[in-house]
Design a protein around this motif. Sequence first.
Motif, PDB file in Angstrom:
ATOM      1  N   GLU A  74      16.787 -12.358   2.456  1.00 27.90           N
ATOM      2  CA  GLU A  74      16.934 -12.734   1.046  1.00 27.90           C
ATOM      3  C   GLU A  74      15.653 -13.392   0.523  1.00 27.90           C
ATOM      4  OE1 GLU A  74      19.113 -13.396   3.457  1.00 27.90           O
ATOM      5  OE2 GLU A  74      20.614 -11.887   2.852  1.00 27.90           O
ATOM      6  N   ASN A  75      15.069 -14.293   1.304  1.00 24.70           N
ATOM      7  CA  ASN A  75      13.835 -14.946   0.887  1.00 24.70           C
ATOM      8  C   ASN A  75      12.666 -13.962   0.825  1.00 24.70           C
ATOM      9  OD1 ASN A  75      14.986 -17.436   0.526  1.00 24.70           O
ATOM     10  ND2 ASN A  75      14.317 -18.286   2.482  1.00 24.70           N
ATOM     11  N   ALA A  76      12.657 -13.011   1.734  1.00 30.65           N
ATOM     12  CA  ALA A  76      11.606 -11.994   1.713  1.00 30.65           C
ATOM     13  C   ALA A  76      11.652 -11.210   0.398  1.00 30.65           C
ATOM     14  CB  ALA A  76      11.754 -11.045   2.905  1.00 30.65           C
ATOM     15  N   LYS A  77      12.844 -10.791   0.012  1.00 31.15           N
ATOM     16  CA  LYS A  77      12.996 -10.015  -1.227  1.00 31.15           C
ATOM     17  C   LYS A  77      12.728 -10.858  -2.467  1.00 31.15           C
ATOM     18  CE  LYS A  77      17.084  -8.364   0.113  1.00 31.15           C
ATOM     19  NZ  LYS A  77      18.360  -7.598   0.105  1.00 31.15           N
ATOM     20  N   GLU A  78      13.070 -12.149  -2.394  1.00 32.85           N
ATOM     21  CA  GLU A  78      12.945 -13.021  -3.556  1.00 32.85           C
ATOM     22  C   GLU A  78      11.518 -13.534  -3.759  1.00 32.85           C
ATOM     23  OE1 GLU A  78      14.045 -15.192  -6.900  1.00 32.85           O
ATOM     24  OE2 GLU A  78      15.214 -13.711  -5.775  1.00 32.85           O
ATOM     25  N   TYR A  79      10.834 -13.862  -2.667  1.00 29.89           N
ATOM     26  CA  TYR A  79       9.574 -14.594  -2.803  1.00 29.89           C
ATOM     27  C   TYR A  79       8.320 -13.828  -2.369  1.00 29.89           C
ATOM     28  CZ  TYR A  79      12.789 -18.500  -3.392  1.00 29.89           C
ATOM     29  OH  TYR A  79      13.784 -19.319  -3.840  1.00 29.89           O
ATOM     30  N   ILE A  80       8.481 -12.734  -1.632  1.00 26.78           N
ATOM     31  CA  ILE A  80       7.312 -11.952  -1.216  1.00 26.78           C
ATOM     32  C   ILE A  80       7.268 -10.682  -2.058  1.00 26.78           C
ATOM     33  CG2 ILE A  80       6.050 -10.943   0.712  1.00 26.78           C
ATOM     34  CD1 ILE A  80       6.601 -13.944   0.984  1.00 26.78           C
ATOM     35  N   HIS A  81       6.398 -10.688  -3.054  1.00 26.77           N
ATOM     36  CA  HIS A  81       6.388  -9.600  -4.026  1.00 26.77           C
ATOM     37  C   HIS A  81       5.450  -8.447  -3.659  1.00 26.77           C
ATOM     38  CE1 HIS A  81       7.824 -12.621  -7.349  1.00 26.77           C
ATOM     39  NE2 HIS A  81       8.765 -12.330  -6.467  1.00 26.77           N
ATOM     40  N   ASP A  82       4.701  -8.607  -2.574  1.00 27.55           N
ATOM     41  CA  ASP A  82       3.755  -7.550  -2.206  1.00 27.55           C
ATOM     42  C   ASP A  82       4.115  -6.900  -0.876  1.00 27.55           C
ATOM     43  OD1 ASP A  82       3.158  -9.739  -0.629  1.00 27.55           O
ATOM     44  OD2 ASP A  82       0.982  -9.485  -0.758  1.00 27.55           O
ATOM     45  N   ILE A  83       5.404  -6.871  -0.548  1.00 29.08           N
ATOM     46  CA  ILE A  83       5.827  -6.165   0.670  1.00 29.08           C
ATOM     47  C   ILE A  83       5.415  -4.702   0.560  1.00 29.08           C
ATOM     48  CG2 ILE A  83       7.807  -5.394   2.042  1.00 29.08           C
ATOM     49  CD1 ILE A  83       9.217  -8.004   1.292  1.00 29.08           C
ATOM     50  N   ALA A  84       5.665  -4.119  -0.600  1.00 29.49           N
ATOM     51  CA  ALA A  84       5.203  -2.753  -0.883  1.00 29.49           C
ATOM     52  C   ALA A  84       4.046  -2.851  -1.864  1.00 29.49           C
ATOM     53  CB  ALA A  84       6.327  -1.910  -1.465  1.00 29.49           C
ATOM     54  N   GLY A  85       2.936  -2.212  -1.533  1.00 31.79           N
ATOM     55  CA  GLY A  85       1.772  -2.287  -2.417  1.00 31.79           C
ATOM     56  C   GLY A  85       1.125  -0.934  -2.640  1.00 31.79           C
ATOM     57  N   ILE A  86       0.732  -0.697  -3.895  1.00 37.14           N
ATOM     58  CA  ILE A  86       0.019   0.527  -4.254  1.00 37.14           C
ATOM     59  C   ILE A  86      -1.283   0.139  -4.938  1.00 37.14           C
ATOM     60  CG2 ILE A  86      -0.018   2.490  -5.853  1.00 37.14           C
ATOM     61  CD1 ILE A  86       2.796   3.080  -5.235  1.00 37.14           C
ATOM     62  N   ARG A  87      -2.378   0.767  -4.529  1.00 35.42           N
ATOM     63  CA  ARG A  87      -3.669   0.551  -5.167  1.00 35.42           C
ATOM     64  C   ARG A  87      -4.093   1.851  -5.848  1.00 35.42           C
ATOM     65  NH1 ARG A  87      -7.418  -1.607  -1.022  1.00 35.42           N
ATOM     66  NH2 ARG A  87      -6.036  -3.403  -1.285  1.00 35.42           N
ATOM     67  N   ILE A  88      -4.317   1.769  -7.134  1.00 30.30           N
ATOM     68  CA  ILE A  88      -4.717   2.937  -7.925  1.00 30.30           C
ATOM     69  C   ILE A  88      -6.205   2.808  -8.242  1.00 30.30           C
ATOM     70  CG2 ILE A  88      -4.298   4.264 -10.021  1.00 30.30           C
ATOM     71  CD1 ILE A  88      -1.542   2.826 -10.163  1.00 30.30           C
ATOM     72  N   ILE A  89      -6.969   3.820  -7.880  1.00 33.02           N
ATOM     73  CA  ILE A  89      -8.418   3.803  -8.094  1.00 33.02           C
ATOM     74  C   ILE A  89      -8.766   4.759  -9.238  1.00 33.02           C
ATOM     75  CG2 ILE A  89     -10.684   3.986  -7.005  1.00 33.02           C
ATOM     76  CD1 ILE A  89      -8.729   1.977  -5.690  1.00 33.02           C
TER      77      ILE A  89
END
Length: 208
Positions: A74-89
Amino acid sequence: MEAMEIPRDVAEWNNLILIYKFALKEIDTKLNILNEEFQFIHAHNPIEHIKSRVKTTDSIIGKLKRKGYDVTLENAKEYIHDIAGIRIICSFTSDIYTIYELIKKQSDVKIIEVKDYIKTPKPNGYQSLHLIVEVPIFLSDRAEPVKVEIQIRTIAMDFWASLEHKIFYKFNKAVPEGITDQLKECADVVSNLDHRMLSIRNVMAQYK
């Protein structure tokens, strides 16, 4: 031979990672559709390439601990917002804001947070547009909203950020002042280069 049973907590963390992988696929598909349509209409691809990653369980747990939170899903989903990351170049700074506007128009994508480090670079010179978005993932038994961090930057900005990242870890965060000064100077050069390249592109656009 019976398959070894995965411990419940391990299975739950693996399931969390899987859901974030689905979110990356969802965003990646949207971006590729937008890019292809933009090419068809305007004869220009705003996206040069896309990089994506999902944090490992160890990385998520480590970040929760550093932030002072209990290690829970629950804390991971609530407080870690960059678990999934996309970088667009992108090629040009104008493309960055074009992509941002296209993302905002997606009815099922919710913009949670925007940090514009292009208009207001970090003190070390770092430039990029950061978004935290939320997208629904439709599973077999439910729809789950999942946060994804999106970073949008030019090729030159990405080159600078990659070098800064390598230097940061080479010196274990204690980067000598002389190098930080040079990095800041390079960031100024990158900003000027992006501005001049965009100017050339705008002049070219006047010729039919």
